[in-house]
Design a protein around this motif. Structure first.
Motif, PDB file in Angstrom:
ATOM      1  N   ASP A  95      75.070  53.878  96.404  1.00 50.63           N
ATOM      2  CA  ASP A  95      74.688  55.128  95.663  1.00 50.63           C
ATOM      3  C   ASP A  95      74.633  56.473  96.655  1.00 50.63           C
ATOM      4  O   ASP A  95      75.001  57.564  96.541  1.00 50.63           O
ATOM      5  N   SER A  96      74.020  56.224  97.533  1.00 50.10           N
ATOM      6  CA  SER A  96      73.737  56.970  98.741  1.00 50.10           C
ATOM      7  C   SER A  96      75.008  57.434  99.174  1.00 50.10           C
ATOM      8  O   SER A  96      75.524  58.779  99.661  1.00 50.10           O
ATOM      9  N   PHE A  97      75.851  56.579  99.486  1.00 47.45           N
ATOM     10  CA  PHE A  97      77.346  56.945 100.008  1.00 47.45           C
ATOM     11  C   PHE A  97      78.128  57.688  99.260  1.00 47.45           C
ATOM     12  O   PHE A  97      78.994  58.483  99.408  1.00 47.45           O
ATOM     13  N   ALA A  98      78.042  57.274  97.803  1.00 46.84           N
ATOM     14  CA  ALA A  98      78.869  58.283  96.637  1.00 46.84           C
ATOM     15  C   ALA A  98      78.157  59.652  96.624  1.00 46.84           C
ATOM     16  O   ALA A  98      79.050  60.473  96.619  1.00 46.84           O
ATOM     17  N   ASP A  99      76.900  59.742  96.874  1.00 48.06           N
ATOM     18  CA  ASP A  99      76.433  61.224  96.885  1.00 48.06           C
ATOM     19  C   ASP A  99      76.943  61.865  98.046  1.00 48.06           C
ATOM     20  O   ASP A  99      77.484  62.864  97.983  1.00 48.06           O
ATOM     21  N   LEU A 100      77.130  61.236  99.061  1.00 49.49           N
ATOM     22  CA  LEU A 100      77.864  62.053 100.295  1.00 49.49           C
ATOM     23  C   LEU A 100      79.446  62.166  99.870  1.00 49.49           C
ATOM     24  O   LEU A 100      79.888  63.162 100.457  1.00 49.49           O
ATOM     25  N   LEU A 101      79.902  61.517  99.202  1.00 50.61           N
ATOM     26  CA  LEU A 101      81.338  61.340  99.044  1.00 50.61           C
ATOM     27  C   LEU A 101      81.685  62.627  97.802  1.00 50.61           C
ATOM     28  O   LEU A 101      82.599  63.378  98.023  1.00 50.61           O
ATOM     29  N   LEU A 102      80.646  62.742  96.930  1.00 53.89           N
ATOM     30  CA  LEU A 102      80.741  63.581  95.811  1.00 53.89           C
ATOM     31  C   LEU A 102      80.235  64.972  96.318  1.00 53.89           C
ATOM     32  O   LEU A 102      80.807  65.974  95.762  1.00 53.89           O
ATOM     33  N   ALA A 103      79.343  65.203  97.294  1.00 52.10           N
ATOM     34  CA  ALA A 103      78.962  66.400  97.689  1.00 52.10           C
ATOM     35  C   ALA A 103      79.716  67.504  98.594  1.00 52.10           C
ATOM     36  O   ALA A 103      79.642  68.356  98.579  1.00 52.10           O
ATOM     37  N   GLU A 104      80.757  66.781  99.138  1.00 52.39           N
ATOM     38  CA  GLU A 104      81.664  67.344 100.351  1.00 52.39           C
ATOM     39  C   GLU A 104      81.119  68.882 100.709  1.00 52.39           C
ATOM     40  O   GLU A 104      81.558  69.906 100.187  1.00 52.39           O
ATOM     41  N   GLY A 105      80.162  68.970 101.393  1.00 51.08           N
ATOM     42  CA  GLY A 105      79.554  70.117 101.735  1.00 51.08           C
ATOM     43  C   GLY A 105      79.202  71.148 100.898  1.00 51.08           C
ATOM     44  O   GLY A 105      79.411  72.063 100.743  1.00 51.08           O
ATOM     45  N   ASP A 106      78.201  70.526 100.336  1.00 53.41           N
ATOM     46  CA  ASP A 106      77.512  71.519  99.174  1.00 53.41           C
ATOM     47  C   ASP A 106      76.571  72.725  99.673  1.00 53.41           C
ATOM     48  O   ASP A 106      76.385  73.570  99.206  1.00 53.41           O
ATOM     49  N   GLY A 107      76.481  72.599 101.079  1.00 58.48           N
ATOM     50  CA  GLY A 107      75.867  73.730 101.727  1.00 58.48           C
ATOM     51  C   GLY A 107      76.654  74.748 102.504  1.00 58.48           C
ATOM     52  O   GLY A 107      77.852  74.631 102.352  1.00 58.48           O
ATOM     53  N   PRO A 108      76.066  75.736 102.971  1.00 60.99           N
ATOM     54  CA  PRO A 108      76.694  76.745 103.575  1.00 60.99           C
ATOM     55  C   PRO A 108      77.702  76.190 104.712  1.00 60.99           C
ATOM     56  O   PRO A 108      76.796  75.306 105.636  1.00 60.99           O
ATOM     57  N   GLY A 109      78.678  76.875 104.887  1.00 61.68           N
ATOM     58  CA  GLY A 109      79.540  76.302 106.210  1.00 61.68           C
ATOM     59  C   GLY A 109      80.128  75.065 105.965  1.00 61.68           C
ATOM     60  O   GLY A 109      80.590  74.412 106.801  1.00 61.68           O
ATOM     61  N   GLY A 110      80.218  74.406 104.597  1.00 61.81           N
ATOM     62  CA  GLY A 110      80.738  73.105 104.552  1.00 61.81           C
ATOM     63  C   GLY A 110      79.782  72.046 105.038  1.00 61.81           C
ATOM     64  O   GLY A 110      80.086  70.869 105.151  1.00 61.81           O
ATOM     65  N   ARG A 111      78.666  72.183 105.522  1.00 57.64           N
ATOM     66  CA  ARG A 111      77.512  71.224 105.763  1.00 57.64           C
ATOM     67  C   ARG A 111      76.494  70.881 104.539  1.00 57.64           C
ATOM     68  O   ARG A 111      76.751  71.440 103.475  1.00 57.64           O
ATOM     69  N   LEU A 112      76.207  69.739 104.798  1.00 58.29           N
ATOM     70  CA  LEU A 112      75.468  68.924 103.632  1.00 58.29           C
ATOM     71  C   LEU A 112      74.032  69.776 103.663  1.00 58.29           C
ATOM     72  O   LEU A 112      73.336  70.135 104.864  1.00 58.29           O
ATOM     73  N   LEU A 118      83.311  51.924 105.614  1.00 59.04           N
ATOM     74  CA  LEU A 118      84.583  52.190 105.911  1.00 59.04           C
ATOM     75  C   LEU A 118      85.122  53.234 105.059  1.00 59.04           C
ATOM     76  O   LEU A 118      85.858  54.143 105.678  1.00 59.04           O
ATOM     77  N   VAL A 119      84.995  53.119 103.801  1.00 55.48           N
ATOM     78  CA  VAL A 119      85.875  53.992 102.866  1.00 55.48           C
ATOM     79  C   VAL A 119      85.056  55.336 102.926  1.00 55.48           C
ATOM     80  O   VAL A 119      85.914  56.345 102.937  1.00 55.48           O
ATOM     81  N   LEU A 120      83.640  55.474 103.350  1.00 54.84           N
ATOM     82  CA  LEU A 120      82.935  56.736 103.619  1.00 54.84           C
ATOM     83  C   LEU A 120      83.548  57.295 104.851  1.00 54.84           C
ATOM     84  O   LEU A 120      84.060  58.597 104.725  1.00 54.84           O
ATOM     85  N   VAL A 121      83.661  56.732 105.844  1.00 57.21           N
ATOM     86  CA  VAL A 121      84.244  57.272 107.144  1.00 57.21           C
ATOM     87  C   VAL A 121      85.687  57.805 106.847  1.00 57.21           C
ATOM     88  O   VAL A 121      86.077  58.850 107.231  1.00 57.21           O
ATOM     89  N   ARG A 122      86.510  57.148 106.182  1.00 58.94           N
ATOM     90  CA  ARG A 122      88.016  57.322 105.991  1.00 58.94           C
ATOM     91  C   ARG A 122      87.976  58.632 105.243  1.00 58.94           C
ATOM     92  O   ARG A 122      88.768  59.609 105.740  1.00 58.94           O
ATOM     93  N   HIS A 123      87.328  58.462 103.984  1.00 58.06           N
ATOM     94  CA  HIS A 123      87.265  59.849 103.340  1.00 58.06           C
ATOM     95  C   HIS A 123      86.903  60.957 103.873  1.00 58.06           C
ATOM     96  O   HIS A 123      87.331  61.856 103.656  1.00 58.06           O
ATOM     97  N   ARG A 124      85.673  60.847 104.649  1.00 56.69           N
ATOM     98  CA  ARG A 124      85.226  62.233 105.183  1.00 56.69           C
ATOM     99  C   ARG A 124      86.255  62.639 106.575  1.00 56.69           C
ATOM    100  O   ARG A 124      86.418  63.757 106.551  1.00 56.69           O
ATOM    101  N   GLY A 125      87.047  61.578 107.084  1.00 55.85           N
ATOM    102  CA  GLY A 125      87.823  62.045 108.014  1.00 55.85           C
ATOM    103  C   GLY A 125      89.163  62.650 107.370  1.00 55.85           C
ATOM    104  O   GLY A 125      89.666  63.643 107.998  1.00 55.85           O
ATOM    105  N   SER A 126      89.668  62.046 106.235  1.00 56.40           N
ATOM    106  CA  SER A 126      90.633  62.510 105.569  1.00 56.40           C
ATOM    107  C   SER A 126      90.312  64.111 104.999  1.00 56.40           C
ATOM    108  O   SER A 126      91.056  65.003 104.991  1.00 56.40           O
ATOM    109  N   THR A 127      89.446  64.283 104.444  1.00 52.27           N
ATOM    110  CA  THR A 127      88.659  65.501 103.981  1.00 52.27           C
ATOM    111  C   THR A 127      88.598  66.680 105.044  1.00 52.27           C
ATOM    112  O   THR A 127      89.149  67.757 104.925  1.00 52.27           O
TER     113      THR A 127
END
Length: 136
Positions: A38-55, A106-115
């Motif tokens: 669930d925490s990994f999914a939060d990171l995937l769904l939030a894709e830079g919710d803060g200013p400058g694309g940061r979390l 691994l899915v989290l890292v791959r998705h964040r890298g492609s994003t």
């Protein structure tokens, strides 16, 4: 004297693993697994919710607390299984937990890298299409 020998034999005899304890620990492992994914999914769904694309700090705190709770739960359940000498359950649950968390990471890292690559490409295209700055 025979009573003391019988008590000593009973105390020295290997005990069967506590199956109810193993079931409780399996539930604890599954709860920790759910919190981790669930925490990994939060990171995937939030894709830079803060200013400058940061979390945002709130998302970092939420994710960190879920991962900390999952770690505490897994360590506690592992200690309980170890004290009960239920090595099969400890090994099976730990391996399953590590494999599923590893695949999720691994899915989290791959998705964040492609994003990140997609954002970089979109920024490059946007900068390329802009007219030159005046005086520069």
């Amino acid at each position: 004297m025979d009573t003391f020998l019988q008590l000593a034999e009973v105390a020295a005899a290997p005990k069967a693993p506590n199956l109810w304890g193993a079931l409780g620990c399996a539930l604890a492992y599954s709860g920790a697994l759910f919190a981790t994914i669930d925490s990994f999914a939060d990171l995937l769904l939030a894709e830079g919710d803060g200013p400058g694309g940061r979390l945002s700090p709130a998302l970092k705190l939420k994710t960190g607390s879920k991962l900390a709770a999952a770690a505490i739960t897994v360590v506690s359940a592992g200690i309980v299984l170890g004290l009960d000498a239920n090595w099969f359950a400890l090994g099976a649950l730990s391996i399953a937990f590590l494999v599923i968390v590893g695949i999720s990471a691994l899915v989290l890292v791959r998705h964040r890298g492609s994003t990140t690559a997609a954002i970089g490409a979109a920024t490059a295209v946007r900068v390329q299409d802009q007219p030159p700055l005046l005086g520069g």
